[in-house]
Design a protein around this motif. Structure first.
Motif, PDB file in Angstrom:
ATOM      1  N   SER A 143      37.985  17.552   8.266  1.00  0.00           N
ATOM      2  CA  SER A 143      37.179  16.339   8.396  1.00  0.00           C
ATOM      3  C   SER A 143      38.052  15.101   8.221  1.00  0.00           C
ATOM      4  N   THR A 144      37.665  14.025   8.894  1.00  0.00           N
ATOM      5  CA  THR A 144      38.343  12.755   8.641  1.00  0.00           C
ATOM      6  C   THR A 144      37.787  12.140   7.372  1.00  0.00           C
ATOM      7  N   ASP A 145      36.592  12.557   6.967  1.00  0.00           N
ATOM      8  CA  ASP A 145      36.055  12.107   5.691  1.00  0.00           C
ATOM      9  C   ASP A 145      36.762  12.877   4.578  1.00  0.00           C
ATOM     10  N   SER A 162      42.474  15.002   4.009  1.00  0.00           N
ATOM     11  CA  SER A 162      42.362  13.634   4.531  1.00  0.00           C
ATOM     12  C   SER A 162      42.496  12.583   3.431  1.00  0.00           C
ATOM     13  N   ARG A 245      33.707   8.267   2.844  1.00  0.00           N
ATOM     14  CA  ARG A 245      34.483   7.671   3.938  1.00  0.00           C
ATOM     15  C   ARG A 245      34.874   6.242   3.589  1.00  0.00           C
ATOM     16  N   ASP A 246      35.918   5.799   4.216  1.00  0.00           N
ATOM     17  CA  ASP A 246      36.455   4.463   3.982  1.00  0.00           C
ATOM     18  C   ASP A 246      35.594   3.456   4.745  1.00  0.00           C
TER      19      ASP A 246
END
Ligand code: C2E
Ligand code: MG
Ligand code: MG
Length: 705
Positions: A143-145, A162, A245-246
């Protein structure tokens, strides 16, 4: 169930299921058919034995590749799971869970101890759940999260890869770290509660927003959805899984939008929207506590002049300076806001009486006394303040604001640089003003303006030398109005531009008509307002009016005031030279009432100084006025300018002026302003004689000498 009973039962059971097999064969068959693998490992965790491959595990492993290799190398354990595995190496039993080829596998490990209770190896059972649910672990890894797992003390025992990209830490660095330590101090309390609170108030889908410290020390805005992992048997929450998440960029945009929506970017003060919100809250609070709110409405005096003459940059500087002074004076809890332009408001809460508000207003007036430094100029700016009170004057926001505005306008009318409390009768006056302003918009197209003309005379030859054009408004309801009643509105609204052009063109047409070959040229004097003087196409407009009317340029005189000359000398000088180059005359109206630098006077291409009526009035009785008038005449002579006294009403004034060498006069004593329709007949009657006997007033005796 104890072991003895258990093995007895198995021994008894197996032969009935597989009667032709030994127990060993039966166990092999069970293992082979079940989705199970059995493992034995040495104390280092290397696989030493592996059960025959069950069909379900074909993809999972094969005997060859597993044997003699450390288990951590062959199993895709996450960092958290690897931790659990390491505990097994220290002789503890353990459980791991991992995903392989999309399948969720559970693994149990137990230490194998000898009779002396020393660990000799590790036994393992891997169980394939056959689960086809979405694969969380796999998702987490890719995941990018950021996916993290925490125990209930906040200690991180898993972080997805990530995290490195977003926060700079490797997953390993975070293991064992208490996540609260990374929270921004301002967000820690609430975030912690939302993160680990087990009460049902926090929906699992509720996003938690907080700042978290990255490895480089920066804080990153995180949006986190958390899920409590509850043990099915004990119903105790064992773990928190967080997906984060950012949202730093989004947060910054939001903050920026929030700022733009609520604050004035020039001064940083709350803008109209936030002001309204604050006022609404202040009223609500006062309502609850039976308290008072005062609203102060401020408007800078003659701000437009500064903007027009010194430029917008200086205007902006001034507004910032004013904001700073107002803020410095404000108590905590007061709101100072800028509504736009040069309008400011102050909300005062918790005041006892109107006197408290008056004290604040006086303080503000005092604060404004010191000059502002703008682009190297020192400028003094005063302000007009209107005050209204809740609940005395109004109980709702919009009426309070309207009242304060009305009171402020009344302050302006009464001479500015002061404050006024709102009173009910101010409203009628304000409405009247508003109607007038509105009517003014249509006055030009309805042809309601008229020029009046007031002749100017030579004191020595008694000849008419010029005529000043003075505008009047035939208001459909209020009758004839003088310029002081409407020029300020025309200036403010910008209507003066169109109106000024009409005045100039009309004046030029009349002046063209009254020139005649048998007589000396007679100039027309036209007043320019500040806004006109700074209009971009002024010179072009003047040129056009001359061309269209056919009036020779030397027959036009433009009257400007000292305030137009006071600032931005370079620009003023260039406008004046352009006008002078057209061949027209320039005069300074009401000379002596403003502050013009004598030094600059000689740099400007001027023709005439007009002594202000206020000095002429008491010239014969007030020594100061007499001295000023005399000085102006002297100055004009020194600079080789013509000098004219306006508002001359008495013989004494004429004696005085003549005695001091004044050239020209204008005033009711000689002729009141004449309506344009009467002008040409009047000129025809009086001009040939040069000497005027108008309205029964004789040319003063002194003139005959
Ligand atoms: P100003 O240019 O100084 O005009 C002289 C004012 O004094 C005129 O008032 C005139 O009627 C008045 N006045 C003349 N002689 C006497 C006198 O003997 N006694 C007294 N008490 N007053 C006298 P008015 O017409 O009301 O104009 C007032 C001001 O309005 C003018 O002062 C000028 O600044 C402005 N104004 C007039 N016409 C125009 C115009 O066409 N354009 C612009 N921008 N301003 C104008
Ligand atoms: Mg004038
Ligand atoms: Mg004047």
């Amino acid at each position: 169930m104890n072991n003895a009973v258990y093995s007895h039962k198995i021994d008894a059971l197996l032969p009935t299921v597989y009667p032709h097999h030994t127990i060993d064969q039966t166990l092999d068959m069970i293992v082979a058919r079940a989705p199970l693998s059995l493992l034995a490992m040495d104390v280092q965790g290397c696989v030493t034995w592996c059960s025959p491959l069950p069909p379900a595990h074909n993809e999972l492993h094969n005997e060859v590749s597993w044997l003699h290799r450390p288990l951590v190398e062959v199993l895709p354990l996450s960092h958290g799971e690897a931790l659990a595995w390491r505990a097994c190496l220290r002789g503890e039993s353990g459980y791991v869970k991992f995903v392989l080829n999309g399948k969720l596998i559970h693994g149990w490990f137990y230490p194998l101890r000898d009779s002396g209770n020393h660990v000799q190896g590790i036994a393992g059972i891997l169980f394939d759940t056959g689960t086809t649910e979405p694969n969380h672990q796999l998702l987490a890894e890719h995941s990018t999260d950021v996916v993290t797992k925490h125990n209930m003390d906040g200690i991180i025992h898993y972080a997805s890869p990530s995290v490195t990209r977003l926060l700079g830490y490797t997953p390993d660095e975070l293991l064992g770290v208490t996540v609260f330590e990374l929270f921004h101090p301002d967000d820690a309390k609430l975030a912690r509660k939302k993160f680990f609170g087990t009460d049902r108030d926090y929906q699992p889908s509720e996003a938690i927003h907080y700042r978290i410290r990255a490895k480089n020390g920066d804080y990153i805005w995180f949006e986190t959805i958390r899920k409590l992992i509850i043990d099915a048997a004990s119903q105790i929450t064992t773990e928190v899984v967080a997906v984060s998440r950012d949202i730093t960029e989004r947060k910054m945009t939001e903050d920026r939008l929030m700022y733009l929506a609520n604050f004035d970017s020039l001064t940083g003060l709350p803008n109209r929207a936030l002001f309204r919100d604050r006022l609404r809250r202040a009223i609500a609070r006062a309502q609850r506590n039976e308290g008072r709110v005062a609203l102060l409405f401020l408007d800078l005096d003659r701000f437009k002049n500064i903007n027009d003459s010194l430029g917008h940059h200086a205007g902006d500087q001034l507004l910032r300076g004013v904001a700073k002074r107002l803020l410095k004076n404000a108590r905590e809890g007061d709101t100072v806001a800028r509504l736009g332009g040069d309008e400011f408001t102050v909300i005062l809460e918790g005041i006892e009486s109107s006197e408290d508000a008056a004290a604040v207003a006086r303080k503000i007036l005092e604060l404004m006394e010191a000059p502002f430094k703008l682009d190297g100029h020192e400028i003094v700016v005063s302000t007009s303040i209107g005050i209204t009170l809740y609940p005395e004057d109004a109980t709702d926001m919009s009426n309070l604001l309207k009242n304060a505005d009305t009171a402020m306008y009344r302050t302006k009318e009464k001479g500015r640089n002061n404050y006024q409390f709102y009173t009910a009768d101010m409203n009628d006056k304000a409405i009247e003003t508003l109607i007038l302003e509105n009517d003014l918009r249509h006055a030009l197209e309805r042809d309601e303006f008229e020029l009046y003309f007031q002749p100017q005379f030579d004191l020595h030859t008694r000849a008419i030398i010029g005529i000043e054009a003075l505008v009047r408004w035939h208001h459909p309801v209020r009758g004839l109005l003088g310029p002081n009643k409407f020029i300020p509105f025309a200036e403010e609204s910008g209507l003066i531009i169109a109106m000024g052009e009409w005045i100039l063109r009309t004046a030029c047409r009349f002046a063209r008509a009254w020139q005649s070959p048998g007589h000396a040229p007679l100039h027309v004097a036209v007043n320019l307002s500040m806004r006109q003087f700074h209009q971009r196409n002024l010179v072009e407009m003047v040129k056009q009016a001359l061309t269209d009317s056919g009036l020779p340029p030397h027959c036009l005189e433009l009257e400007i005031t000292e305030s137009m000359l006071a600032h931005n000398v370079e620009k003023t000088s260039s406008i004046l030279h352009e006008l002078a180059n057209l061949g027209i005359r320039l005069s300074i109206d009401d000379f002596g009432t403003g502050y013009s630098s004598l030094h600059y006077l000689k740099r400007f291409p001027l023709n005439t100084l007009k002594i202000a009526q206020s000095f002429v009035q008491d010239i014969a009785s007030e020594p100061d006025d007499a001295a000023i008038a005399e000085a102006i005449i002297g100055l004009a002579k020194a600079l080789r300018l013509n000098v004219i006294a306006e508002g001359v009403e008495t013989d004494e004034q004429v004696y005085f002026l003549r005695g001091r060498g004044c050239d020209w006069v204008q005033g009711d004593l000689f002729s009141k302003p004449i309506p344009s329709s009467d002008l040409l007949p009047w000129l025809r009657r009086n001009r040939p004689h040069f000497v005027v006997y108008q309205q029964g007033v004789l040319w003063p005796e002194a003139m005959h000498g």
